[in-house]
Design an enzyme around this catalytic site. Structure first.
Site, PDB file in Angstrom:
ATOM      1  N   PHE A 123       0.873  -1.181   0.000  1.00 25.44           N
ATOM      2  CA  PHE A 123       0.000   0.000   0.000  1.00 25.44           C
ATOM      3  C   PHE A 123       0.903   1.221   0.000  1.00 25.44           C
ATOM      4  O   PHE A 123       1.584   1.496   1.002  1.00 25.44           O
ATOM      5  CB  PHE A 123      -0.855  -0.066   1.270  1.00 25.44           C
ATOM      6  CG  PHE A 123      -1.815   1.054   1.513  1.00 25.44           C
ATOM      7  CD1 PHE A 123      -3.101   1.024   0.971  1.00 25.44           C
ATOM      8  CD2 PHE A 123      -1.483   2.118   2.356  1.00 25.44           C
ATOM      9  CE1 PHE A 123      -4.026   2.035   1.243  1.00 25.44           C
ATOM     10  CE2 PHE A 123      -2.400   3.132   2.628  1.00 25.44           C
ATOM     11  CZ  PHE A 123      -3.674   3.079   2.071  1.00 25.44           C
ATOM     12  N   GLU A 363       0.290   3.225   9.931  1.00 24.79           N
ATOM     13  CA  GLU A 363      -1.160   3.320   9.709  1.00 24.79           C
ATOM     14  C   GLU A 363      -1.787   4.425  10.575  1.00 24.79           C
ATOM     15  O   GLU A 363      -2.915   4.316  11.049  1.00 24.79           O
ATOM     16  CB  GLU A 363      -1.829   1.953   9.888  1.00 24.79           C
ATOM     17  CG  GLU A 363      -1.239   0.967   8.880  1.00 24.79           C
ATOM     18  CD  GLU A 363      -2.089  -0.211   8.521  1.00 24.79           C
ATOM     19  OE1 GLU A 363      -3.322  -0.099   8.635  1.00 24.79           O
ATOM     20  OE2 GLU A 363      -1.521  -1.216   8.102  1.00 24.79           O
TER      21      GLU A 363
HETATM   22  N1  CAA Z   1     -13.018   7.633   5.314  1.00 22.80           N
HETATM   23  C1  CAA Z   1     -13.353   8.248   4.142  1.00 22.80           C
HETATM   24  N2  CAA Z   1     -13.154   9.564   3.934  1.00 22.80           N
HETATM   25  C2  CAA Z   1     -12.604  10.275   4.950  1.00 22.80           C
HETATM   26  C3  CAA Z   1     -12.245   9.693   6.171  1.00 22.80           C
HETATM   27  C4  CAA Z   1     -12.474   8.312   6.331  1.00 22.80           C
HETATM   28  N3  CAA Z   1     -12.146   7.697   7.471  1.00 22.80           N
HETATM   29  N4  CAA Z   1     -11.732  10.635   6.965  1.00 22.80           N
HETATM   30  C5  CAA Z   1     -11.776  11.784   6.268  1.00 22.80           C
HETATM   31  N5  CAA Z   1     -12.295  11.561   5.049  1.00 22.80           N
HETATM   32  C6  CAA Z   1     -12.538  12.545   3.996  1.00 22.80           C
HETATM   33  C7  CAA Z   1     -13.268  13.741   4.530  1.00 22.80           C
HETATM   34  O1  CAA Z   1     -14.678  13.522   4.497  1.00 22.80           O
HETATM   35  C8  CAA Z   1     -12.846  14.815   3.584  1.00 22.80           C
HETATM   36  O2  CAA Z   1     -13.544  14.704   2.372  1.00 22.80           O
HETATM   37  P1  CAA Z   1     -14.444  15.914   1.779  1.00 22.80           P
HETATM   38  O3  CAA Z   1     -13.538  17.098   1.657  1.00 22.80           O
HETATM   39  O4  CAA Z   1     -14.933  15.395   0.470  1.00 22.80           O
HETATM   40  O5  CAA Z   1     -15.509  16.122   2.798  1.00 22.80           O
HETATM   41  C9  CAA Z   1     -11.420  14.442   3.270  1.00 22.80           C
HETATM   42  O6  CAA Z   1     -11.275  13.052   3.565  1.00 22.80           O
HETATM   43  C10 CAA Z   1     -10.390  15.235   4.022  1.00 22.80           C
HETATM   44  O7  CAA Z   1     -10.649  15.114   5.386  1.00 22.80           O
HETATM   45  P2  CAA Z   1      -9.773  15.908   6.433  1.00 22.80           P
HETATM   46  O8  CAA Z   1      -9.869  17.366   6.143  1.00 22.80           O
HETATM   47  O9  CAA Z   1     -10.126  15.434   7.786  1.00 22.80           O
HETATM   48  O10 CAA Z   1      -8.303  15.412   6.005  1.00 22.80           O
HETATM   49  P3  CAA Z   1      -6.879  15.865   6.498  1.00 22.80           P
HETATM   50  O11 CAA Z   1      -6.036  16.153   5.335  1.00 22.80           O
HETATM   51  O12 CAA Z   1      -6.997  16.884   7.589  1.00 22.80           O
HETATM   52  O13 CAA Z   1      -6.274  14.500   7.116  1.00 22.80           O
HETATM   53  C11 CAA Z   1      -5.957  12.756   8.642  1.00 22.80           C
HETATM   54  C12 CAA Z   1      -6.938  13.712   7.956  1.00 22.80           C
HETATM   55  C13 CAA Z   1      -6.822  11.957   9.608  1.00 22.80           C
HETATM   56  C14 CAA Z   1      -4.875  13.457   9.431  1.00 22.80           C
HETATM   57  C15 CAA Z   1      -5.318  11.848   7.568  1.00 22.80           C
HETATM   58  O14 CAA Z   1      -4.430  12.575   6.756  1.00 22.80           O
HETATM   59  C16 CAA Z   1      -4.590  10.661   8.152  1.00 22.80           C
HETATM   60  O15 CAA Z   1      -5.205   9.693   8.544  1.00 22.80           O
HETATM   61  N6  CAA Z   1      -3.238  10.743   8.210  1.00 22.80           N
HETATM   62  C17 CAA Z   1      -2.434   9.590   8.588  1.00 22.80           C
HETATM   63  C18 CAA Z   1      -2.025   8.834   7.371  1.00 22.80           C
HETATM   64  C19 CAA Z   1      -1.724   7.407   7.684  1.00 22.80           C
HETATM   65  O16 CAA Z   1      -2.371   6.750   8.468  1.00 22.80           O
HETATM   66  N7  CAA Z   1      -0.715   6.896   6.979  1.00 22.80           N
HETATM   67  C20 CAA Z   1      -0.380   5.518   7.096  1.00 22.80           C
HETATM   68  C21 CAA Z   1       0.387   5.081   5.906  1.00 22.80           C
HETATM   69  S1  CAA Z   1       0.060   3.442   5.433  1.00 22.80           S
HETATM   70  C22 CAA Z   1       0.947   2.450   6.456  1.00 22.80           C
HETATM   71  O17 CAA Z   1       1.460   2.840   7.454  1.00 22.80           O
HETATM   72  C23 CAA Z   1       0.966   1.051   6.021  1.00 22.80           C
HETATM   73  C24 CAA Z   1       2.046   0.258   6.608  1.00 22.80           C
HETATM   74  O18 CAA Z   1       3.208   0.463   6.372  1.00 22.80           O
HETATM   75  C25 CAA Z   1       1.713  -0.895   7.442  1.00 22.80           C
END
Ligand code: CAA
Length: 381
Positions: A123, A363
């Site tokens: 991913f 994540e």
């Molecule tokens: N599901 C679907 N859509 C979602 C959502 C969800 N859970 N949460 C937010 N959204 C949508 C919102 O509705 C919004 O959409 P609209 O503008 O159309 O309404 C859009 O996403 C943006 O929302 P935010 O303004 O809240 O977004 P943001 O830019 O402020 O970020 C955040 C939110 C929670 C900080 C997000 O960026 C985040 O989760 N960051 C962490 C990233 C992460 O987890 N990375 C992991 C990498 S993968 C990994 O680690 C794998 C591995 O190696 C094992």
């Protein structure tokens, strides 16, 4: 809420426990020591139905539910956290979004080999400058006739060096912010795709991660997953499920720390009795057991909400936040209980300590989980 597992869920748990105890645990220390990707265990997990657990049978999966999935991840991670995350990424972060957002053609083409363990998924969301701020994608996807040309660098990609199928996130319209992000299914043998050397990590050393470099990678539009500009939704809704998997992985690590500590404390003697009979140690074990149970309940709740198809992002964030905290505390206490033996590689608890840390980072860091939970509260909980 009923947390009594069904017969099917118990059967999955038992199969996972047998596999973990007999085939994974005996190798866990060597996998860690040698930084070895356990390819043969991935193949076995494919045979056992653990690589595409919630993929319906018609697409080649095992057709289980999310509860069965977290029960299995806990067992496997209790034995080897590296093997646990390889499985979790393939299931939660690759099979799940293809199932949810893919076309029928994509589901038929990609799910069966991923579920069989003959192909492995990764991913690719994170970048050198887009980790927590996932919307700050710099990897570009530009229209090229009917297809796309992709350029950029992805970072810390779990399974990256050993993956066959990548779920790739790109920016196709920077002016649109997060609405300019588009997801693709990228076969890793596509021309222009290279992986960097495996990251040299503190823990989960059997789980290979690396950079992925994309130089003029050409993909047809049929490889797009979901809508143009719909990639951020694909990423975040996928991560909701992924966080339940990582909560279960953390729970497995915490349980390993507890079970190893209990066994050790019952046989190690000081001042004329087993150290488990000293209140200082007994209370540590009691706290660890209580926290492990609480983490399991939060994880099962998130999984059951996912199964019920109700919004579960906040429940997933709570489960991951708490379970990863518990794993780190339990592993730290385990080292204290083992004393000098806890600090040497002859005993497993220093591995649990190193493995636990990543569950507070990938994540979504613990700080990001708190942001998700706080956002849920701000909207009225
Ligand atoms: N599901 C679907 N859509 C979602 C959502 C969800 N859970 N949460 C937010 N959204 C949508 C919102 O509705 C919004 O959409 P609209 O503008 O159309 O309404 C859009 O996403 C943006 O929302 P935010 O303004 O809240 O977004 P943001 O830019 O402020 O970020 C955040 C939110 C929670 C900080 C997000 O960026 C985040 O989760 N960051 C962490 C990233 C992460 O987890 N990375 C992991 C990498 S993968 C990994 O680690 C794998 C591995 O190696 C094992």
């Amino acid at each position: 809420m009923d947390f009594e597992p069904t017969e099917d869920q118990l059967a999955v748990q038992e199969t996972a426990r047998d596999f973990a105890t007999q085939e994974v645990l005996p190798q866990a220390a060597a996998i860690d020591r040698d930084h070895r990707h356990p390819k043969e265990l991935v193949a076995r997990m494919g045979e056992l139905g653990f690589m595409g657990m919630t993929v319906p049978e018609k697409y080649g999966g095992a057709g289980f539910d999310a509860i069965a999935y977290v029960l299995a991840i806990e067992e496997i991670s209790r034995a080897c956290a590296s093997t646990g995350v390889i499985m979790s990424v393939n299931n939660s972060l690759v099979c799940d979004p293809i199932l949810k957002f893919g076309s029928e053609e994509q589901k038929h083409a990609y799910l069966a080999p991923l579920a069989a363990g003959t192909k492995l998924g990764c991913f690719a969301l994170s970048e050198p400058e887009a980790g927590s701020d996932a919307a700050a994608q710099k990897t570009t996807a530009e229209r090229d006739g009917s297809g796309w040309v992709i350029n950029g660098i992805k970072n810390w990609i779990t399974n990256g060096p050993v993956a066959d199928t990548c779920l790739l996130f790109t920016m196709n319209d920077k002016a649109q912010g997060h609405k300019g992000i588009t997801a693709f299914i990228l076969p890793m043998d596509t021309k222009g795709v290279r992986t960097g050397p495996p990251d040299d990590k503190l823990g989960i050393r059997g789980s290979k991660s690396s950079q992925i470099m994309l130089d003029d990678v050409r993909l047809g539009d049929e490889m797009r997953l979901g809508e143009v500009g719909g990639g951020f939704r694909v990423a975040l809704s996928t991560l909701d499920g992924g966080r339940v998997g990582i909560a279960a992985q953390a729970l497995g690590i915490a349980r390993a720390a507890l079970e190893d500590s209990l066994a050790y404390a019952q046989q190690r003697r000081t001042f004329g009795k087993a150290i488990a009979e000293h209140q200082a140690i007994a209370w540590k074990l009691a706290d660890m057991a209580t926290e492990v149970d609480a983490a399991r309940l939060l994880t099962l709740r998130a999984a059951s909400m996912k199964d019920a198809k109700v919004p579960f992002g906040h429940a997933a964030a709570m489960a991951k936040l708490y379970a990863s905290d518990v794993a780190n505390r339990a592993a730290r206490e385990a080292i204290q209980i083992f004393g000098g033996n806890g600090y040497v590689t002859e005993f497993p608890v220093e591995r649990h300590f190193r493995d636990a840390k990543i569950t507070e980072i990938y994540e979504g860091t613990s700080e990001i989980q708190r942001m998700v939970i706080a956002g849920y509260l701000a909207k009225g909980g």
